[in-house]
Write a protein that holds these residues in place. Structure first.
Motif, PDB file in Angstrom:
ATOM      1  N   THR A  35       0.858  -1.181   0.000  1.00 53.25           N
ATOM      2  CA  THR A  35       0.000   0.000   0.000  1.00 53.25           C
ATOM      3  C   THR A  35       0.895   1.232   0.000  1.00 53.25           C
ATOM      4  O   THR A  35       2.080   1.155   0.304  1.00 53.25           O
ATOM      5  CB  THR A  35      -0.929   0.055   1.233  1.00 53.25           C
ATOM      6  OG1 THR A  35      -0.142   0.133   2.419  1.00 53.25           O
ATOM      7  CG2 THR A  35      -1.837  -1.148   1.308  1.00 53.25           C
ATOM      8  N   SER A  36       0.277   2.362  -0.348  1.00 52.01           N
ATOM      9  CA  SER A  36       1.052   3.591  -0.360  1.00 52.01           C
ATOM     10  C   SER A  36       0.248   4.710   0.266  1.00 52.01           C
ATOM     11  O   SER A  36      -0.959   4.609   0.458  1.00 52.01           O
ATOM     12  CB  SER A  36       1.461   3.958  -1.786  1.00 52.01           C
ATOM     13  OG  SER A  36       0.329   4.202  -2.578  1.00 52.01           O
ATOM     14  N   ALA A  37       0.947   5.785   0.589  1.00 47.38           N
ATOM     15  CA  ALA A  37       0.319   6.972   1.169  1.00 47.38           C
ATOM     16  C   ALA A  37       0.974   8.196   0.534  1.00 47.38           C
ATOM     17  O   ALA A  37       2.090   8.121  -0.002  1.00 47.38           O
ATOM     18  CB  ALA A  37       0.500   6.994   2.686  1.00 47.38           C
ATOM     19  N   GLY A  38       0.283   9.299   0.621  1.00 46.37           N
ATOM     20  CA  GLY A  38       0.825  10.545   0.090  1.00 46.37           C
ATOM     21  C   GLY A  38       0.980  10.519  -1.415  1.00 46.37           C
ATOM     22  O   GLY A  38       1.957  11.043  -1.952  1.00 46.37           O
ATOM     23  N   GLY A  39       0.024   9.882  -2.089  1.00 45.00           N
ATOM     24  CA  GLY A  39       0.109   9.822  -3.542  1.00 45.00           C
ATOM     25  C   GLY A  39       1.291   9.014  -4.036  1.00 45.00           C
ATOM     26  O   GLY A  39       1.845   9.286  -5.090  1.00 45.00           O
ATOM     27  N   GLY A  40       1.690   8.033  -3.251  1.00 39.94           N
ATOM     28  CA  GLY A  40       2.794   7.169  -3.648  1.00 39.94           C
ATOM     29  C   GLY A  40       4.153   7.606  -3.121  1.00 39.94           C
ATOM     30  O   GLY A  40       5.173   7.018  -3.470  1.00 39.94           O
ATOM     31  N   LEU A  41       4.183   8.619  -2.263  1.00 38.99           N
ATOM     32  CA  LEU A  41       5.457   9.066  -1.692  1.00 38.99           C
ATOM     33  C   LEU A  41       6.065   7.997  -0.789  1.00 38.99           C
ATOM     34  O   LEU A  41       7.278   7.860  -0.714  1.00 38.99           O
ATOM     35  CB  LEU A  41       5.283  10.376  -0.910  1.00 38.99           C
ATOM     36  CG  LEU A  41       4.969  11.618  -1.745  1.00 38.99           C
ATOM     37  CD1 LEU A  41       4.692  12.810  -0.836  1.00 38.99           C
ATOM     38  CD2 LEU A  41       6.102  11.921  -2.704  1.00 38.99           C
ATOM     39  N   VAL A  42       5.198   7.266  -0.094  1.00 41.69           N
ATOM     40  CA  VAL A  42       5.651   6.186   0.788  1.00 41.69           C
ATOM     41  C   VAL A  42       4.885   4.920   0.410  1.00 41.69           C
ATOM     42  O   VAL A  42       3.662   4.942   0.313  1.00 41.69           O
ATOM     43  CB  VAL A  42       5.396   6.524   2.277  1.00 41.69           C
ATOM     44  CG1 VAL A  42       5.694   5.328   3.163  1.00 41.69           C
ATOM     45  CG2 VAL A  42       6.211   7.725   2.703  1.00 41.69           C
ATOM     46  N   LEU A  69       5.644  14.960   8.706  1.00 45.34           N
ATOM     47  CA  LEU A  69       4.841  14.557   7.559  1.00 45.34           C
ATOM     48  C   LEU A  69       5.262  13.164   7.083  1.00 45.34           C
ATOM     49  O   LEU A  69       4.414  12.303   6.838  1.00 45.34           O
ATOM     50  CB  LEU A  69       4.976  15.548   6.406  1.00 45.34           C
ATOM     51  CG  LEU A  69       4.281  15.137   5.100  1.00 45.34           C
ATOM     52  CD1 LEU A  69       2.778  15.000   5.298  1.00 45.34           C
ATOM     53  CD2 LEU A  69       4.608  16.111   3.990  1.00 45.34           C
ATOM     54  N   LEU A  70       6.553  12.925   6.978  1.00 47.73           N
ATOM     55  CA  LEU A  70       7.048  11.613   6.563  1.00 47.73           C
ATOM     56  C   LEU A  70       6.633  10.535   7.560  1.00 47.73           C
ATOM     57  O   LEU A  70       6.196   9.455   7.172  1.00 47.73           O
ATOM     58  CB  LEU A  70       8.570  11.640   6.414  1.00 47.73           C
ATOM     59  CG  LEU A  70       9.233  10.336   5.999  1.00 47.73           C
ATOM     60  CD1 LEU A  70       8.645   9.804   4.697  1.00 47.73           C
ATOM     61  CD2 LEU A  70      10.737  10.532   5.874  1.00 47.73           C
ATOM     62  N   GLU A  71       6.737  10.844   8.842  1.00 51.89           N
ATOM     63  CA  GLU A  71       6.302   9.893   9.873  1.00 51.89           C
ATOM     64  C   GLU A  71       4.827   9.563   9.703  1.00 51.89           C
ATOM     65  O   GLU A  71       4.433   8.393   9.776  1.00 51.89           O
ATOM     66  CB  GLU A  71       6.557  10.474  11.264  1.00 51.89           C
ATOM     67  CG  GLU A  71       8.023  10.638  11.597  1.00 51.89           C
ATOM     68  CD  GLU A  71       8.274  11.513  12.815  1.00 51.89           C
ATOM     69  OE1 GLU A  71       7.314  12.153  13.332  1.00 51.89           O
ATOM     70  OE2 GLU A  71       9.431  11.571  13.251  1.00 51.89           O
ATOM     71  N   ASP A  72       4.006  10.582   9.463  1.00 51.81           N
ATOM     72  CA  ASP A  72       2.567  10.377   9.287  1.00 51.81           C
ATOM     73  C   ASP A  72       2.270   9.520   8.054  1.00 51.81           C
ATOM     74  O   ASP A  72       1.375   8.669   8.078  1.00 51.81           O
ATOM     75  CB  ASP A  72       1.832  11.711   9.173  1.00 51.81           C
ATOM     76  CG  ASP A  72       1.802  12.485  10.483  1.00 51.81           C
ATOM     77  OD1 ASP A  72       2.068  11.890  11.550  1.00 51.81           O
ATOM     78  OD2 ASP A  72       1.510  13.704  10.432  1.00 51.81           O
ATOM     79  N   LEU A  73       3.024   9.740   6.967  1.00 56.65           N
ATOM     80  CA  LEU A  73       2.826   8.959   5.752  1.00 56.65           C
ATOM     81  C   LEU A  73       3.164   7.490   5.986  1.00 56.65           C
ATOM     82  O   LEU A  73       2.460   6.593   5.520  1.00 56.65           O
ATOM     83  CB  LEU A  73       3.660   9.517   4.602  1.00 56.65           C
ATOM     84  CG  LEU A  73       3.241  10.879   4.055  1.00 56.65           C
ATOM     85  CD1 LEU A  73       4.258  11.371   3.017  1.00 56.65           C
ATOM     86  CD2 LEU A  73       1.845  10.836   3.462  1.00 56.65           C
ATOM     87  N   ILE A  74       4.245   7.236   6.712  1.00 60.14           N
ATOM     88  CA  ILE A  74       4.636   5.857   7.014  1.00 60.14           C
ATOM     89  C   ILE A  74       3.572   5.178   7.871  1.00 60.14           C
ATOM     90  O   ILE A  74       3.165   4.050   7.591  1.00 60.14           O
ATOM     91  CB  ILE A  74       6.013   5.814   7.696  1.00 60.14           C
ATOM     92  CG1 ILE A  74       7.101   6.265   6.707  1.00 60.14           C
ATOM     93  CG2 ILE A  74       6.324   4.416   8.227  1.00 60.14           C
ATOM     94  CD1 ILE A  74       8.451   6.515   7.351  1.00 60.14           C
ATOM     95  N   VAL A  75       3.101   5.872   8.883  1.00 57.68           N
ATOM     96  CA  VAL A  75       2.063   5.312   9.758  1.00 57.68           C
ATOM     97  C   VAL A  75       0.789   5.039   8.966  1.00 57.68           C
ATOM     98  O   VAL A  75       0.183   3.971   9.104  1.00 57.68           O
ATOM     99  CB  VAL A  75       1.785   6.257  10.956  1.00 57.68           C
ATOM    100  CG1 VAL A  75       0.528   5.840  11.707  1.00 57.68           C
ATOM    101  CG2 VAL A  75       2.983   6.290  11.892  1.00 57.68           C
ATOM    102  N   ALA A  76       0.400   5.968   8.108  1.00 55.54           N
ATOM    103  CA  ALA A  76      -0.821   5.783   7.309  1.00 55.54           C
ATOM    104  C   ALA A  76      -0.695   4.575   6.383  1.00 55.54           C
ATOM    105  O   ALA A  76      -1.625   3.760   6.277  1.00 55.54           O
ATOM    106  CB  ALA A  76      -1.116   7.044   6.499  1.00 55.54           C
ATOM    107  N   ALA A  77       0.449   4.450   5.722  1.00 55.37           N
ATOM    108  CA  ALA A  77       0.644   3.323   4.814  1.00 55.37           C
ATOM    109  C   ALA A  77       0.650   2.001   5.574  1.00 55.37           C
ATOM    110  O   ALA A  77       0.055   1.015   5.135  1.00 55.37           O
ATOM    111  CB  ALA A  77       1.939   3.500   4.020  1.00 55.37           C
ATOM    112  N   LEU A  78       1.313   1.962   6.724  1.00 52.59           N
ATOM    113  CA  LEU A  78       1.345   0.729   7.525  1.00 52.59           C
ATOM    114  C   LEU A  78      -0.042   0.365   8.043  1.00 52.59           C
ATOM    115  O   LEU A  78      -0.451  -0.795   7.979  1.00 52.59           O
ATOM    116  CB  LEU A  78       2.325   0.863   8.687  1.00 52.59           C
ATOM    117  CG  LEU A  78       3.802   0.762   8.315  1.00 52.59           C
ATOM    118  CD1 LEU A  78       4.676   1.164   9.495  1.00 52.59           C
ATOM    119  CD2 LEU A  78       4.142  -0.644   7.858  1.00 52.59           C
ATOM    120  N   ASN A  79      -0.770   1.352   8.546  1.00 52.75           N
ATOM    121  CA  ASN A  79      -2.118   1.073   9.050  1.00 52.75           C
ATOM    122  C   ASN A  79      -3.015   0.534   7.944  1.00 52.75           C
ATOM    123  O   ASN A  79      -3.800  -0.397   8.164  1.00 52.75           O
ATOM    124  CB  ASN A  79      -2.734   2.315   9.687  1.00 52.75           C
ATOM    125  CG  ASN A  79      -2.174   2.588  11.064  1.00 52.75           C
ATOM    126  OD1 ASN A  79      -1.686   1.692  11.742  1.00 52.75           O
ATOM    127  ND2 ASN A  79      -2.223   3.842  11.480  1.00 52.75           N
TER     128      ASN A  79
END
Length: 101
Positions: A35-42, A69-79
């Motif tokens: 999965t990805s978050a931030g439009g594919g950033l992570v 922001l990067l931390e939030d993207l990683i958490v969102a993608a993992l969740n």
């Protein structure tokens, strides 16, 4: 209550069901989920057993002034990946009803 033969048949069926559940669980555990978050950033890849297999971060996602922001993207993608793993397990194991797995 139960005749000896009926009990043996029930035990055999339970063993077959347990073996089938084990096989399906192994398939789920080995399934890769990305999965990805931030439009594919992570992008994160996990296995169905929720083992993290990899995390890819695009360079433009790395802003030293906004690490949050990067931390939030990683958490969102993992969740999201973990939720998909739960959905996969539920869909594959659902035919066994409310049995613990």
């Amino acid at each position: 209550m139960f005749g000896g033969q009926n009990m043996q048949q029930l035990m055999r069926q339970a063993q077959q069901m347990q073996a089938e559940m084990g096989k399906i669980q192994a398939e789920v555990d080995a399934t890769e989920i990305s999965t990805s978050a931030g439009g594919g950033l992570v992008t994160v890849t996990i296995l169905g057993n929720k083992t993290i297999k990899g995390i890819k971060i695009k360079p433009e996602a790395v802003d030293p002034d906004d690490a949050e922001l990067l931390e939030d993207l990683i958490v969102a993608a993992l969740n999201d990946a973990f939720a998909r793993a739960d959905e996969l397990k539920a869909s594959k194991m659902g035919k066994f009803g409310n049995m613990p797995f």
